[in-house]
Design a protein around this motif. Structure first.
Motif, PDB file in Angstrom:
ATOM      1  N   ARG A 235     -16.550 -33.213  60.026  1.00 39.39           N
ATOM      2  CA  ARG A 235     -16.219 -32.242  61.075  1.00 39.39           C
ATOM      3  C   ARG A 235     -17.086 -30.981  61.009  1.00 39.39           C
ATOM      4  N   VAL A 236     -17.335 -30.471  59.808  1.00 37.47           N
ATOM      5  CA  VAL A 236     -18.147 -29.260  59.652  1.00 37.47           C
ATOM      6  C   VAL A 236     -19.058 -29.430  58.435  1.00 37.47           C
ATOM      7  N   PRO A 237     -20.173 -28.696  58.374  1.00 35.62           N
ATOM      8  CA  PRO A 237     -21.029 -28.752  57.181  1.00 35.62           C
ATOM      9  C   PRO A 237     -20.291 -28.201  55.958  1.00 35.62           C
ATOM     10  N   LEU A 238     -20.550 -28.811  54.800  1.00 36.17           N
ATOM     11  CA  LEU A 238     -19.918 -28.411  53.553  1.00 36.17           C
ATOM     12  C   LEU A 238     -20.973 -27.929  52.558  1.00 36.17           C
ATOM     13  N   GLU A 239     -20.684 -26.780  51.959  1.00 34.20           N
ATOM     14  CA  GLU A 239     -21.556 -26.206  50.934  1.00 34.20           C
ATOM     15  C   GLU A 239     -20.786 -26.123  49.622  1.00 34.20           C
ATOM     16  N   ALA A 240     -21.375 -26.631  48.555  1.00 39.38           N
ATOM     17  CA  ALA A 240     -20.783 -26.510  47.225  1.00 39.38           C
ATOM     18  C   ALA A 240     -21.420 -25.334  46.500  1.00 39.38           C
ATOM     19  N   SER A 241     -20.581 -24.578  45.779  1.00 41.76           N
ATOM     20  CA  SER A 241     -21.086 -23.411  45.059  1.00 41.76           C
ATOM     21  C   SER A 241     -20.250 -23.198  43.806  1.00 41.76           C
ATOM     22  N   GLY A 242     -20.863 -22.565  42.801  1.00 46.18           N
ATOM     23  CA  GLY A 242     -20.137 -22.252  41.576  1.00 46.18           C
ATOM     24  C   GLY A 242     -20.299 -23.341  40.529  1.00 46.18           C
ATOM     25  N   GLY A 243     -20.665 -22.950  39.329  1.00 50.54           N
ATOM     26  CA  GLY A 243     -20.820 -23.904  38.244  1.00 50.54           C
ATOM     27  C   GLY A 243     -22.004 -24.830  38.413  1.00 50.54           C
ATOM     28  N   VAL A 244     -22.980 -24.409  39.226  1.00 50.49           N
ATOM     29  CA  VAL A 244     -24.134 -25.266  39.488  1.00 50.49           C
ATOM     30  C   VAL A 244     -25.273 -24.907  38.541  1.00 50.49           C
ATOM     31  N   ASN A 245     -25.772 -25.889  37.822  1.00 47.91           N
ATOM     32  CA  ASN A 245     -26.959 -25.709  36.998  1.00 47.91           C
ATOM     33  C   ASN A 245     -27.755 -27.004  37.024  1.00 47.91           C
ATOM     34  N   LEU A 246     -28.845 -27.041  36.279  1.00 47.98           N
ATOM     35  CA  LEU A 246     -29.701 -28.219  36.327  1.00 47.98           C
ATOM     36  C   LEU A 246     -29.030 -29.455  35.758  1.00 47.98           C
ATOM     37  N   THR A 247     -28.013 -29.264  34.946  1.00 50.88           N
ATOM     38  CA  THR A 247     -27.281 -30.392  34.382  1.00 50.88           C
ATOM     39  C   THR A 247     -26.254 -30.948  35.355  1.00 50.88           C
ATOM     40  N   THR A 248     -25.654 -30.059  36.157  1.00 42.15           N
ATOM     41  CA  THR A 248     -24.544 -30.482  37.024  1.00 42.15           C
ATOM     42  C   THR A 248     -24.942 -30.773  38.463  1.00 42.15           C
ATOM     43  N   ILE A 249     -26.095 -30.321  38.899  1.00 39.18           N
ATOM     44  CA  ILE A 249     -26.382 -30.336  40.341  1.00 39.18           C
ATOM     45  C   ILE A 249     -26.496 -31.746  40.909  1.00 39.18           C
ATOM     46  N   ARG A 250     -26.997 -32.694  40.136  1.00 43.36           N
ATOM     47  CA  ARG A 250     -27.145 -34.052  40.666  1.00 43.36           C
ATOM     48  C   ARG A 250     -25.788 -34.664  41.002  1.00 43.36           C
TER      49      ARG A 250
END
Length: 279
Positions: A235-250
């Motif tokens: 229905r709408v675009p979703l953005e994830a934020s918080g706790g993001v680093n090179l280990t978790t982003i994938r």
């Protein structure tokens, strides 16, 4: 914003401020040790692998002190180059080039550091639908340049500031009374694009029902993000934020979100190593 973002007036003001703090009344070392008519040929070299950003500022900085200096740009912004790559070759008055050196290197190292870190994150999510966003976490006065560097690294710009997009966050919701009241207030204000920060799936559903046009899913686990993607159903675009680093982003990208924002890109990217070498 893909073209270099500063106007000539903004470039002049940037150089004014940079030289005021570094050169001020004069470069006493250069004046004491180098003859006024001495010439210098030097090259800016990458001393590590990097993505380049900020080259359009180098010539104005050098030309402020030596309008007749010649500069040969051997790479362009957005290029990924290995250690040892020659970036810019310049010839001019030795005093001028050495006085301008630190200002030119500082900004080029800082912006290339942002572009390099951005590219590292972008590479981590290659093959997913997610795109990498920057944030407002920038050094005051350098936002346009920092966001430009993010673009050069392959990222996408989020809002430039508080003036150009609505993002309703937890404190706005707390003061307004609810997600629904916050969205209704933004709509009554005439805002067509309204993003809402959501901490829970219930808030996400409430925001969509109230008329939010995009959601920022804050500090959700990958499992919760997958549930949010299913709940949203496109229905709408979703953005994830918080706790993001090179280990978790994938893992975050593989949940199916549309965007992932990372404050570290512009807030604390390490400067890359670039040197000005004689000859």
């Amino acid at each position: 914003m893909s073209a270099f973002p500063l106007t000539q007036a903004e470039i002049d003001a940037f150089i004014d401020a940079a030289f005021a703090e570094d050169i001020a009344t004069g470069d006493v070392t250069a004046e004491a040790t180098i003859p006024a008519d001495a010439m210098l040929t030097a090259t800016m070299n990458a001393r590590e692998d990097m993505v380049i950003a900020g080259l359009p500022l180098v010539a104005p900085i050098v030309h402020r002190l030596d309008p007749e200096a010649t500069l040969d740009f051997l790479v362009k912004d957005g290029d990924k180059v290995p250690a040892g790559t020659a970036l810019v070759r310049m010839t001019g008055k030795a005093r001028a080039l050495l006085s301008a050196e630190r200002t030119a290197l500082n900004i080029l190292q800082h912006l290339s550091g942002i572009a390099t870190l951005t590219r590292t994150y972008v590479d981590k999510i290659e093959g997913t639908k997610a795109r990498l966003l920057d944030t407002r976490k920038t050094i005051p006065g350098l936002r346009k340049l920092a966001k430009y560097a993010t673009l050069m690294g392959g990222g996408v710009n989020h809002r430039m500031g508080l003036f150009d997009a609505v993002l309703i966050k937890d404190n706005h919701i707390a003061v307004a009374g609810s997600v629904t009241k916050s969205v209704e207030g933004a709509k009554a204000h005439g805002q067509a694009k309204i993003q809402v920060e959501c901490d829970t799936l219930d808030q996400a559903e409430e925001a969509i029902a109230a008329g939010a046009t995009s959601l920022l899913l804050d500090n959700m686990t990958p499992d919760t993000l997958r549930k949010a993607v299913a709940l949203n159903a496109g229905r709408v675009p979703l953005e994830a934020s918080g706790g993001v680093n090179l280990t978790t982003i994938r893992a975050i990208a593989e949940t199916g979100v549309d965007f992932i924002s990372v404050g570290r890109l512009t807030q604390s990217a390490p400067a890359v190593d670039i040197g000005l070498d004689w000859g």
